[in-house]
Design an enzyme around this catalytic site. Structure first.
Site, PDB file in Angstrom:
ATOM      1  N   CYS A  40      37.529  35.286  31.400  1.00 35.70           N
ATOM      2  CA  CYS A  40      37.465  35.151  32.855  1.00 35.70           C
ATOM      3  C   CYS A  40      37.759  33.725  33.310  1.00 35.70           C
ATOM      4  CB  CYS A  40      36.073  35.568  33.323  1.00 35.70           C
ATOM      5  SG  CYS A  40      35.726  35.209  35.055  1.00 35.70           S
ATOM      6  N   ARG A 101      29.417  44.960  41.616  1.00 37.42           N
ATOM      7  CA  ARG A 101      30.020  44.698  40.311  1.00 37.42           C
ATOM      8  C   ARG A 101      29.315  43.511  39.666  1.00 37.42           C
ATOM      9  NH1 ARG A 101      34.668  41.859  38.948  1.00 37.42           N
ATOM     10  NH2 ARG A 101      35.247  41.581  41.130  1.00 37.42           N
ATOM     11  N   VAL A 102      28.979  43.637  38.401  1.00 34.95           N
ATOM     12  CA  VAL A 102      28.317  42.567  37.652  1.00 34.95           C
ATOM     13  C   VAL A 102      29.377  41.571  37.213  1.00 34.95           C
ATOM     14  CG1 VAL A 102      27.010  42.019  35.560  1.00 34.95           C
ATOM     15  CG2 VAL A 102      26.434  44.053  36.923  1.00 34.95           C
ATOM     16  N   THR A 103      29.218  40.317  37.611  1.00 32.83           N
ATOM     17  CA  THR A 103      30.262  39.320  37.393  1.00 32.83           C
ATOM     18  C   THR A 103      29.769  38.145  36.559  1.00 32.83           C
ATOM     19  OG1 THR A 103      29.728  38.113  39.435  1.00 32.83           O
ATOM     20  CG2 THR A 103      31.341  39.918  39.608  1.00 32.83           C
ATOM     21  N   TYR A 162      45.000  37.894  41.566  1.00 35.87           N
ATOM     22  CA  TYR A 162      44.256  39.157  41.603  1.00 35.87           C
ATOM     23  C   TYR A 162      44.680  40.000  42.801  1.00 35.87           C
ATOM     24  CZ  TYR A 162      41.100  37.671  37.879  1.00 35.87           C
ATOM     25  OH  TYR A 162      40.586  37.287  36.665  1.00 35.87           O
TER      26      TYR A 162
END
Length: 285
Positions: A40, A101-103, A162
């Site tokens: 990431c 969403r888990v980021t 993105y």
């Protein structure tokens, strides 16, 4: 594309979810654990800043598996410090009703295994402002100039790739593509007479740009359809990116980067095939 449904507008544009946890804890060496994915770019910048500011002994590091499935980011076995298997557990410890969403990156309190912050823009700034106030990455006298670069770089480059990659309409994709390369052209021109983005020193602005640049040819050029130019075809940006690679290229994990993007994004790459190139040795030649 289920995991991104909530982040797609009615026009097909990708709209990144806001950060839910935004606390700014006071420095307390040993208390917090930085959870990252090496794939990431948002997490990568935190890894770099932690390294440059010599915070490795103060803030421990946990690296999740690069393949994120329907359960989200998982640790390679139970994390020995947080005693959890999935980062989502730390999110639910902090908010049992969290459904976003888990980021990554996420700063987790080791005493409670609760997420304290997933506010990735602020995490690195606080490493400079709170943990290392003598830091030269975000000095007060250059702050306005740094911020002036950070804002368009975020919208058009960091998030821009993105917005191109996750667009679900031609118009949204082309808008993001156009803004991305307009910004890269502006930076290419700036770097024709400057070594760094601000002044004659490395700053937060450079690190934020670089984590997108280092992934550009390997991922964004093809996978996200950002294919007007490769980074290697923009001479000033390529030379600049290679100079910074000499400073913290050891934080790059090509395997994690490529496996995450090409295996996780089923809506873009349904076969899950991971491309063999480009040659990472180009960064050191």
């Amino acid at each position: 594309m289920a995991q991104f449904t909530k982040e797609t507008s009615t026009t097909g544009a990708f709209v990144r979810q806001p950060n839910r946890f935004t606390a700014r804890p006071e420095p307390e060496p040993g208390r917090y654990r930085l959870v990252v994915s090496l794939a990431c770019p948002w997490a990568h910048r935190a890894v770099i800043v932690r390294k440059l500011l010599n915070l490795e002994d103060d803030i421990s590091l946990a690296v999740v598996d690069p393949i994120r499935d329907e359960k989200g980011w998982r640790f390679p076995g139970t994390d020995p410090v947080l005693n959890i298997d999935f980062l989502s557990e730390a999110y639910r410890n902090a908010d049992p009703h969290y459904d976003g969403r888990v980021t990554v990156p996420a700063l987790v309190d080791t005493t409670t295994s609760e997420v304290v912050t997933n506010d990735y823009p602020q995490i690195t700034l606080d490493f400079s402002l709170r943990w290392r106030p003598e830091s030269t990455l975000y000095p007060e006298h250059l702050r306005d100039e740094i911020d002036a670069w950070i804002e368009p770089i975020f919208h058009n480059v960091n998030n821009g790739v993105y917005k191109a990659g996750f667009a679900t309409s031609q118009e949204a994709y082309e808008d993001a593509y156009t803004a991305l390369f307009a910004e890269l052209d502006r930076i290419e021109e700036h770097l024709s007479t400057n070594t760094f983005l601000v002044g004659d020193q490395l700053t937060e602005a450079d690190i934020r740009l670089w984590t997108t640049l280092v992934r550009f040819d390997a991922v964004y050029h093809g996978h996200f359809k950002c294919n007007r130019n490769k980074l290697t075809e923009m001479p000033n940006l390529w030379a600049y990116a290679k100079r910074l690679y000499e400073k913290f290229g050891d934080t790059v994990d090509w395997d994690h980067i490529k496996r995450h993007y090409y295996v996780t994004h089923h809506q873009i790459n349904p076969t899950g095939i991971v491309p063999a190139g480009p040659d990472p040795q180009a960064w050191t030649r």
